[in-house]
Structures are given as structure tokens and as C-alpha cells.
Design a protein around this motif. Sequence first.
Motif, PDB file in Angstrom:
ATOM      1  N   GLY A 104       6.750   8.313   3.677  1.00 47.81           N
ATOM      2  CA  GLY A 104       7.967   7.572   3.973  1.00 47.81           C
ATOM      3  C   GLY A 104       7.894   6.121   3.570  1.00 47.81           C
ATOM      4  N   LYS A 105       8.779   5.327   4.141  1.00 47.68           N
ATOM      5  CA  LYS A 105       8.950   3.937   3.742  1.00 47.68           C
ATOM      6  C   LYS A 105       8.294   2.995   4.742  1.00 47.68           C
ATOM      7  N   THR A 106       7.489   2.061   4.231  1.00 53.75           N
ATOM      8  CA  THR A 106       6.940   0.977   5.032  1.00 53.75           C
ATOM      9  C   THR A 106       7.178  -0.324   4.261  1.00 53.75           C
ATOM     10  N   GLU A 107       6.283  -1.304   4.439  1.00 54.23           N
ATOM     11  CA  GLU A 107       6.512  -2.615   3.824  1.00 54.23           C
ATOM     12  C   GLU A 107       5.188  -3.294   3.543  1.00 54.23           C
ATOM     13  N   LEU A 108       5.134  -4.020   2.442  1.00 49.46           N
ATOM     14  CA  LEU A 108       3.980  -4.879   2.178  1.00 49.46           C
ATOM     15  C   LEU A 108       4.467  -6.328   2.098  1.00 49.46           C
ATOM     16  N   ARG A 109       3.568  -7.239   2.390  1.00 47.10           N
ATOM     17  CA  ARG A 109       3.891  -8.658   2.386  1.00 47.10           C
ATOM     18  C   ARG A 109       2.775  -9.421   1.687  1.00 47.10           C
ATOM     19  N   ALA A 110       3.151 -10.429   0.902  1.00 49.96           N
ATOM     20  CA  ALA A 110       2.174 -11.319   0.283  1.00 49.96           C
ATOM     21  C   ALA A 110       2.185 -12.649   1.027  1.00 49.96           C
ATOM     22  N   VAL A 111       0.988 -13.144   1.357  1.00 49.43           N
ATOM     23  CA  VAL A 111       0.864 -14.391   2.114  1.00 49.43           C
ATOM     24  C   VAL A 111      -0.142 -15.291   1.413  1.00 49.43           C
TER      25      VAL A 111
END
Length: 894
Positions: free
Chosen positions: A640-647
Motif C-alpha cells: 500500500g501507500k506510505t510516505e518518505l521524507r528528506a531532511v
Amino acid sequence: MRIRSFRAALWAVLAAHCSLVTGTAAAQAPKTYSSSEILLGLKKLNVLGSVMYMAAHPDDENTRLIAYMANGRLLETGYLSCTRGDGGQNLIGPELREQLGVIRTQELLAARRTDGGRQFFTRANDFGFSKTSEETFTIWDKEQVLADMVWVIRQRRPDVLITRFPPDARAGHGHHQASAILAAEAFDAAGDPKRFPEQLKYVQPWQPKRLLWNTGSFFVKPGENMDGYLKLDAGVYNPLLGQSYGEIAARSRSQHKSQGFGSSATRGEALEYLQYVKGDKPKADPFEGVDMTWNRVPGGAAVGKLVEDVIRKYDPSNPSASVVGLLKVREGILKLDQQAKALGGSKAFDRMPEYYWIKTKQEQIEELIRASLGLYMEATLTEPTVAPGQAVAVRLDVLNRSAVPVTVRGAGALGFGRDTTLNATLSNEKTLSVRLPIRFAAQLSTSQPYWLREAGTVGMYRVPNELLLAAGGELRIAQVPGVTTVPAQHLPDGGGGKQIQERNAMLLVNQQNLIGLPENPASAYIGLQVNVSGTPLFYSVPVQYKSTDPVEGEKYRPLAVVPPVAVNIGGRAYVFADNSPKTIPVTLRAGKAGVKGSVALTLPQGWKSEPASFNFDIASKDAEQTVQFRVQPGAGAAEGKTELRAVATVDGQPYSRGYQAIEYNHIPTQILFPESVAPLVKLDLKRKGQEIGYLMGAGDEVPDALRQIGYNVTLLKPEDITDQNLRRFDAVVLGVRAYNTVDRLKTLQPTLLRYVENGGNMVVQYVVNRGTVMPQIGPYPLTLSADRVTVENAAVTFLSPSQPLLNTPNKITAKDFEGWVQEQGLYYPSTWDAKYKTVISSHDPNESAKESAILVADYGKGHYIYTGLSLFRELPAGVPGAYRLLTNMVSLGK
């Protein structure tokens, strides 16, 4: 000049500039006026009347009526749009949702600069098409939107409110209905001190005279007797402007380019009809019973006579000859100001309705003095962005193009540094140039639009509690366009201090005073004190970036405050059809020179990236460095759908916003700082075929989605569509609105249908049911309509469970229609030839089933598919089922 006196002067700048931001964009060439425009302004100086037009979206407003009211009746004219048009489609580029709302906000401001109105908004988010007001109010916070409308009415004090739509089903769109319902409620609530009493710290109740509905051909039945309506001829010719209001309106409406609303001018009689709704019922004129002369201000008759004298003596060949008379008018207005304060105390500007007009006309008279002098003022930088803590030098150019003596006595950067004490006489046609240093405070916020700074809901934007406008330096003077005027005399006793606070060397404007504004104030202003024939005047000049384009010439754009580093994730959604790794690029953009730190990805459980982090060191401002992470789902990664983040981390401070420039020639460049996140999708996906040809329509991101799932996508130009070229494609996909925007399709259609007939697979995404380049878009007859399913998660019935499109290469189930965004589909055909096979059915509450979301026809050896499903929204949002459906469509017959 002592700093203290200059400081008081700069506070007074606030009064001269505060409301101008509502009608002008922050980045424009300094306004200059023709002598006829100055005369029109003089005439407007003697009209004390106001009108507010109210509707739901950008483009809903009647630009002809606004142009007529602003330039013909010479009224303070506003347009209050409930939304910024965020939920619509974009005909000029790929931007959608919040980005599209920013574009349409600027298009509205461009329209108001053309027709003379001012622009306002509520916090309502255009969440997409709504069929009823009841549905709209389940998503909008009705009380909050109503409060915003009441706030704008109390601020601007219109004598008459005019709605575009009726409050019922005749209005069509649920937002349209809701805007009319809310306008009627706001008409009553604005004058009631018990409603929204928290606003009364800043404004007072205001009761408009009446509420009218601007009906028209959309709502009038053929042959209906219009004798009961008020009639206005809004097609009148204005000789001072050299145009009719129909001509002005066409230029204004044509600013809505993202909606394809280029309009032809109308000339001659153009009747507008107004129906009474609430308040005092007029017999012949919408402003009946409203005193629009200076007599509405106690003691104002004398000022009116002074204005009449200036108009009578006005010399269009020498506008500066009117300056002496205008200074007398200003002196008369200032006396009214002093009398009002003597009667009402330090809060007269709150307590007395008449004081609104004193403030408004003071702004107008000082702008007319500047215009009559030909006084040119410009504050520019040689770079378009600054970072917190950065020191820059602003170039201030001042030019007096008249024989009237003008002396510059002081200039200072509002909120940032010392003033410059000057005593320079401006020679006719000789520019005075001054360099003014500014050091931006380290705490300064970025230039993100205020309504996008914090996460809102599907239906409402969230306005921050406070917005930092300026910080640091010794003066720390606030300049807040759009905020209720705060004269310098009222600051010590708290009359204005409630609105603007000096806290820890930071200047803040609170949430209430941000509401309604179309855009942020400029990032910096220069305050300028001039002496005209012995009279001190104060002006503010927004600091802008100025450049010269070799094709377009001189260009201006807003000065943007950017973070030390911006973090952009390449692509919109990353889709993993198996456990193979993907390379995810992250681009770092330096907001200042010499920025260094590290960047890492934040991933959901079960995912991993190599390396875990990168170190970066970027020497030059605006330079970029791209690093590559290899991301892979592990055994524990969920479907399914999740999320990634760049920091990115710099000096221990995390930064997780990107940098996005929105650049179109018809609006000022807009800089956004979106969160550096991207959908991360893991799904079980099989596909057939490899080569896809894609013909863009109005613009979408579907090609990138196809590449994400492994297809080779070739973007086609009309000249590429030949029998020979098409043979190599397993499928040809037409982008959204292609049959509305690609004129050559009317000659290329036979070639496309031959491709299908010879065994090709053609997928056509939604087409608007009006303005098609040809009457028939398919191989067999079908009739497009405006039918749609607005409930994005409406239950879906499979009409033909054995249909190959539902089974090959992926089994489509009800789960594939979960998690959709904004709407399920739009512009479904209403009738179609029996050769088209239906696939699915769904409907909105209390409506009949819609069965044409997907139509499939065998044509020769190939297949033709029309789909109104909103794939163009679902794919960038990372909706798994949308990827599976699209894969089956392009794989059909393989």
C-alpha cells in the motif's frame, strides 16, 4: 532628522499603504499614471461609496460589473472569493491543488489590477466539485467561512453586497450555492455585535444597506419578465480610459489563463440585472439612500468643495499644477482626522464609521499627489532571494518628473536597520540613487504563502497565529499592508499595539489581521520621507528583484526569503511493483553561500536506504547538489501507500521543505516551499507491453507515473502522430483535455483510429464536454456530459466482472478504489453507442448510477478506451489502485 521623528513618520507610512496590497501584487513595475487616470482618481476622491461582490471561486466574478462599479460609479469595489480555486484543473501547466491555488490567486490579482477592484478571500479550500451546499458544509467549516466574510465586511464597510449566485440548486456547483447562503447570513451577522465578538478588538459592527443578487442569462428563464429587477447598463464607454467596461472586463477575465478563459470584448449596451434579497429595498438604483458625498463625514462638505475646485482647474497637459490644490485637500482631510480623534478619543478609527472614509481618502490623496508629481520610487535588489541573517544593499531610486519642489529628507528599511538622513532636492528628470543596507534577522520566516504555512484540512486552510514580518536592526518598524490602519499617535495606548506587537526584536501580525488578505506582504519595504512644497509626506516602497530579460525586457519579481537549504525530492510518487531497489534523487539548494550539513531519508518501518545519509557542502548561493539514495522495501514493508521524507540538518537545525518556483509571464514569479515528502507505494503489479506514446493535453503527471511502473514513455508532439511512428507503441495515451486543447487532433484523428484498427490500444482521459476541437472523439458516437462522481470513495460495482480490463494482467477489486483523493471521476458520457462496453458503476449519494466512467470499444483489431476517472489526481497522490487500473488499460489486448 532624529531617529525618533523618522520612526513616527514610518509608522504613518502604514496608514498610506495598508489597504493597497488588496488590489496590487507585491511584484510589479512601479505604477505610473496617465493624466486621464489622474483625473479619474480626482473624481473618485469625491465619491464615498463602497460595494462588495461575493462568490465562490476565481472566475466567478462579473468583471464587467466590477469594472463599471470601480471606474464608472467610482466606488471602492471589492471581490470576495470564498476559495482560491485550488480544486480545479490547470490548462497552462502541471500544477494542481495548493500550487494551482497560488496561480489562481495571482490571476485574480492581475484581474483586479485591470478592472480596478480589490481582492479578498476566506480560508475555505476548494476541495473540488460539490453538487449541493449541504455537501459543501460537511467539508467547509461553515462558521469559520462565515466569520471570514463578516471580517472582510466589517473591515471594508461596503454599502451594498452583491452575490453572483442564488442560494439554491439553480447555482449548480455546491460552492456557488454555499457562497450565496453565507453572503445572506454575513449580511445580518456583520451588524450584530453578538456575532464574532472577538473581531471587535479591531473593527466595529457594520450593517450594509442592502444585499442584491446579480442574476443573468444562466438563471433567467427564456421570456421571463425582467421588470422587477434593477437594471444597469454596464457596457458604457469611459472616455478617460478609452474603453468600454465590456472591453476592460474582457482583459480582466482573460487573466484567468489557467482556466482557459480568454474573452472577447463586448461593446455597446450591456444590461446587468440585480434582484433584491435583503435590507432596504431600492426602487431604481442599487445605491439608493446611500449618501456617497463628503457629507457622510461630519464636517466633510468643505473637503468636497476643495476637491471640486481641483477637478475644475485640472490641466491634463500639466497634472503637477494640481499639487497645490491637492495639498489643501490633504490638509482638510487631516483636520477631519483631528476632529474625529477629539470626538472619539484614541480609538476613533475603530469607533466611528466615518473614520473609515477619512483613512481611505487620505490614502487616495497621497497617491494622487505622487501621481501628479510623476514621482517615481523604486527599491530593488540584484538577487531574487535572501536567507535569514543575510546582509544586502537595496538600491532606492527616486525621480521627480515635475517642476514642483520635492526634497527627500529620509529613507529607511522598515523593520531592518538605521534610517538614512538625507536633504536632497530632486531635480526635474534627474534620478536620486541611494544604497540602503539591510541585514535580515536570523529568525526571519520564509516567504511561504501565509495560508500554506501550516497543515489545514480537506475543506479549510489554517492561518498561523502570527506572521513574522520583520526583525532585527535598530528601528524595527512594522509595515503591514492590509492591516487596519494604525496611526502613530495610537501606538503608545495600545490601540494599534493590539494588532502589531514588538516582541524580542520581532514584529508580528496576528492571525485575525491576516485573514482575507490575498497574499503575503512584501518581505521588506523602504520607508521614504519627502517634502513637497513644504509639506512632509511619507511613502513605502516594496523591495523587489529587478532584472532585464533579453526577450521580454525589464522584469520584476517578489523578493523571497528562503531557508539556508531547501530539500527537493525528485518525482511525485515512488512505486515499487517488486522488491527491487529504486534510485531516489534528493536535490539540495543553497539559500546562502557556504552552507553545509547532512541529509537523510525518513522511511517507514521495513524500508531501507543506502547510504543512511550524505554530507554536503555547497559553496555558492543558489547552487544545487543532487545526491542519490537507493531505497528498497524489505521483508517487513507493508503493501500500500506510505510516505518518505528528506531532511537536511545544518548547524543542528533540521530543514524539510523544498523550493518550487512557479513562473508564468502573466503573473509575478511565486516561490513555494513544499514539504519534502513523496508518496511511497508498494504494490503487487503485473504489466504487459513496454512502449507507451503519450500526447499531452492540458498538462498532467501521468507520463511520470507510467515510468514509475516500468514503461518507456515517449512524449508525442502532433507532428509525431504518423502511421509509421505509432506502430512501435503498445499503447497510445491522450492526456487530460487533449480534445479541448490540441487543435490538430481534428486532422490527426483518422491516423489515431487507423492505429487502433490495426491492433493498437488507445486510452483517452477525460475531455470537457464543451469546446472540443471536433464533434466526435471516439470511433463510435458518444455524448460527453458534465456528469461526475464527486465522492472519491463512492462504492463501485463491477458491471462486467469478466471484462479483460478488470482481470488482465491485474485482478481489479473494490480495494483498488479505496484511498482516492478529491473526486472519483468527471465528464462522463451521458449516451454512447452500443459498441462501447461499460465496466464499472458508481454514484454520489441520492443520485442514479453513473456507468460510463470507463467505456471500452473493440475497433478493428484494437481497443479504444475512454475514461473519466480522475487518474491525473490519483497517480501523483500515490493511490495504488489507480496504478493497477492504468496498467490494465494500457495492457489491454497484449
